[in-house]
Design a protein around this motif. Structure first.
Motif, PDB file in Angstrom:
ATOM      1  N   PRO A   5       0.777  -1.282   0.069  1.00 23.28           N
ATOM      2  CA  PRO A   5      -0.114  -0.066  -0.021  1.00 23.28           C
ATOM      3  C   PRO A   5       0.894   1.434   0.140  1.00 23.28           C
ATOM      4  O   PRO A   5       0.566   2.070  -0.593  1.00 23.28           O
ATOM      5  CB  PRO A   5      -0.811  -0.174   1.291  1.00 23.28           C
ATOM      6  CG  PRO A   5      -0.866  -1.680   1.532  1.00 23.28           C
ATOM      7  CD  PRO A   5       0.376  -2.075   1.034  1.00 23.28           C
ATOM      8  N   GLU A   6       1.852   1.377   0.782  1.00 13.49           N
ATOM      9  CA  GLU A   6       2.867   2.333   0.914  1.00 13.49           C
ATOM     10  C   GLU A   6       3.454   2.741  -0.597  1.00 13.49           C
ATOM     11  O   GLU A   6       3.990   3.795  -0.950  1.00 13.49           O
ATOM     12  CB  GLU A   6       3.603   2.361   2.066  1.00 13.49           C
ATOM     13  CG  GLU A   6       3.095   2.680   3.509  1.00 13.49           C
ATOM     14  CD  GLU A   6       2.365   4.131   3.505  1.00 13.49           C
ATOM     15  OE1 GLU A   6       2.870   5.121   3.155  1.00 13.49           O
ATOM     16  OE2 GLU A   6       1.192   4.030   4.008  1.00 13.49           O
ATOM     17  N   PHE A   7       3.950   1.396  -0.964  1.00  8.95           N
ATOM     18  CA  PHE A   7       4.526   1.706  -2.297  1.00  8.95           C
ATOM     19  C   PHE A   7       3.821   2.077  -3.397  1.00  8.95           C
ATOM     20  O   PHE A   7       4.112   2.972  -4.024  1.00  8.95           O
ATOM     21  CB  PHE A   7       5.031   0.034  -2.529  1.00  8.95           C
ATOM     22  CG  PHE A   7       5.775  -0.052  -3.899  1.00  8.95           C
ATOM     23  CD1 PHE A   7       7.064   0.464  -4.219  1.00  8.95           C
ATOM     24  CD2 PHE A   7       5.057  -0.505  -5.203  1.00  8.95           C
ATOM     25  CE1 PHE A   7       7.671   0.268  -5.594  1.00  8.95           C
ATOM     26  CE2 PHE A   7       5.636  -0.681  -6.371  1.00  8.95           C
ATOM     27  CZ  PHE A   7       7.069  -0.085  -6.570  1.00  8.95           C
ATOM     28  N   LYS A   8       2.530   1.757  -3.320  1.00  6.65           N
ATOM     29  CA  LYS A   8       1.724   2.561  -4.694  1.00  6.65           C
ATOM     30  C   LYS A   8       1.568   4.062  -4.223  1.00  6.65           C
ATOM     31  O   LYS A   8       1.369   4.682  -5.217  1.00  6.65           O
ATOM     32  CB  LYS A   8       0.335   1.888  -4.351  1.00  6.65           C
ATOM     33  CG  LYS A   8       0.354   0.387  -5.047  1.00  6.65           C
ATOM     34  CD  LYS A   8      -0.630  -0.378  -4.778  1.00  6.65           C
ATOM     35  CE  LYS A   8      -0.874  -1.902  -5.122  1.00  6.65           C
ATOM     36  NZ  LYS A   8      -1.736  -2.906  -4.899  1.00  6.65           N
ATOM     37  N   LYS A   9       1.382   4.378  -2.997  1.00  6.67           N
ATOM     38  CA  LYS A   9       1.383   5.919  -2.676  1.00  6.67           C
ATOM     39  C   LYS A   9       2.637   6.373  -2.977  1.00  6.67           C
ATOM     40  O   LYS A   9       2.795   7.747  -3.477  1.00  6.67           O
ATOM     41  CB  LYS A   9       1.065   6.067  -1.160  1.00  6.67           C
ATOM     42  CG  LYS A   9      -0.261   5.562  -0.702  1.00  6.67           C
ATOM     43  CD  LYS A   9      -0.587   5.802   0.705  1.00  6.67           C
ATOM     44  CE  LYS A   9      -1.876   5.201   1.351  1.00  6.67           C
ATOM     45  NZ  LYS A   9      -1.915   5.551   2.888  1.00  6.67           N
ATOM     46  N   TRP A  10       3.764   5.836  -2.928  1.00  5.72           N
ATOM     47  CA  TRP A  10       5.184   6.295  -3.193  1.00  5.72           C
ATOM     48  C   TRP A  10       5.263   6.451  -4.667  1.00  5.72           C
ATOM     49  O   TRP A  10       5.642   7.668  -5.027  1.00  5.72           O
ATOM     50  CB  TRP A  10       6.176   5.745  -2.741  1.00  5.72           C
ATOM     51  CG  TRP A  10       7.433   5.859  -3.089  1.00  5.72           C
ATOM     52  CD1 TRP A  10       8.568   6.825  -2.548  1.00  5.72           C
ATOM     53  CD2 TRP A  10       8.415   5.163  -4.028  1.00  5.72           C
ATOM     54  NE1 TRP A  10       9.582   7.143  -3.240  1.00  5.72           N
ATOM     55  CE2 TRP A  10       9.615   5.728  -3.882  1.00  5.72           C
ATOM     56  CE3 TRP A  10       8.261   3.834  -4.554  1.00  5.72           C
ATOM     57  CZ2 TRP A  10      10.644   5.316  -4.663  1.00  5.72           C
ATOM     58  CZ3 TRP A  10       9.283   3.436  -5.517  1.00  5.72           C
ATOM     59  CH2 TRP A  10      10.602   4.181  -5.397  1.00  5.72           C
ATOM     60  N   LEU A  11       4.675   5.621  -5.287  1.00  7.00           N
ATOM     61  CA  LEU A  11       4.858   5.598  -6.846  1.00  7.00           C
ATOM     62  C   LEU A  11       3.913   7.066  -7.430  1.00  7.00           C
ATOM     63  O   LEU A  11       4.344   7.430  -8.270  1.00  7.00           O
ATOM     64  CB  LEU A  11       4.232   4.141  -7.675  1.00  7.00           C
ATOM     65  CG  LEU A  11       5.132   3.159  -7.404  1.00  7.00           C
ATOM     66  CD1 LEU A  11       4.267   2.006  -8.305  1.00  7.00           C
ATOM     67  CD2 LEU A  11       6.432   3.402  -8.266  1.00  7.00           C
TER      68      LEU A  11
END
Length: 255
Positions: free
Chosen positions: A246-252
């Motif tokens: 979830p955090e990775f997708k926000k980071w992207l």
């Protein structure tokens, strides 16, 4: 005998510091090793001030500087931290020594020697405001610009912007550059997370930190994970863990 209180939440780092203290040849006694602000507050309230404190910036329950905002502590301080020297000029201005992790025996010895030489002098007040300002500098000033790499008898510097990813393997830590070269580095991934600009680098799992520019392709994987293809390629499978997805997708998305 130098009576030392150590604030350090990483057990390997604490053990290493204690080992290095013995190797310096100085007569020291570690009174306690505390991993949190709460534990340090309680200890200091119940015991006489130590001769010296070795203090990590990040403890289990927050930033250790908070402790010095709450309490008047007369003991001299030596900070141990993963923040690089550019973010720590304020420490120098306050005549506070600091050791960059991983701590080296020679640097620890020099810090103890400085402590002994200054012991008879009046210690300057700890300027917490200035230290907090240093910790909250703009990202361009706070994060590491380059790494010093040692290989054999050679030493070179590599700009952080040239790093594609970092990973750990067989208890060693590596940097891989955009042109595919691999170098051993002195920092573990936990330390690197504090040094790298989080807008440009992301820790996808326990083994890898990747640069945004190094992501070539992404594929949806099982259990809501994401499979990443890196450039240059990695011999290891690089999958964003379920917890980090979830955090990775926000980071992207730049959130």
């Amino acid at each position: 005998m130098i009576r030392i209180l150590m604030l350090e939440d990483e057990e390997p780092a604490a053990k290493r510091l204690q080992k290095l203290l013995k190797e310096t040849g100085e007569e020291t006694e570690v009174l306690a090793v505390l991993d949190s602000i709460a534990a340090a507050r309680k200890w200091l309230q119940q015991n006489p001030p130590p001769d010296l404190m070795l203090v990590d910036i990040h403890l289990a329950d927050g930033n250790s500087l908070q402790l010095f905002k709450e309490m008047s502590i007369p003991s001299p301080l030596i900070f141990t931290t993963a923040y690089d020297e550019y973010a720590l000029q304020a420490f120098k201005l306050n005549s506070i020594d600091y050791l960059l992790k991983p701590v080296k025996k020679e640097e620890l010895y020099q810090a103890l020697d400085k402590f002994k030489r200054q012991k008879s002098k009046e210690q300057p007040a700890l300027n917490i405001t200035k230290l907090l300002e240093a910790m909250q500098q703009p990202a361009a000033d706070r994060y590491r610009d380059r790494f010093v790499i040692r290989y054999g008898e050679h030493i070179k510097t590599i700009e952080t912007k040239d790093a594609a990813y970092f990973y750990t393997e067989a208890r060693a830590n590596f940097m891989v550059t955009a042109d595919g070269k691999r170098f051993v580095i002195d920092f573990n991934l936990d330390q690197l997370e504090q040094m790298l600009n989080p807008k440009l680098f992301f820790r996808i799992n326990r083994q890898f930190i990747v640069a945004l520019q190094a992501i070539d392709e992404m594929t949806a994987w099982t259990k809501a994970r994401v499979l990443i293809k890196l450039k240059p390629p990695s011999k290891h499978e690089t999958i964003v863990s379920t917890e980090r997805s979830p955090e990775f997708k926000k980071w992207l998305a730049g959130e």
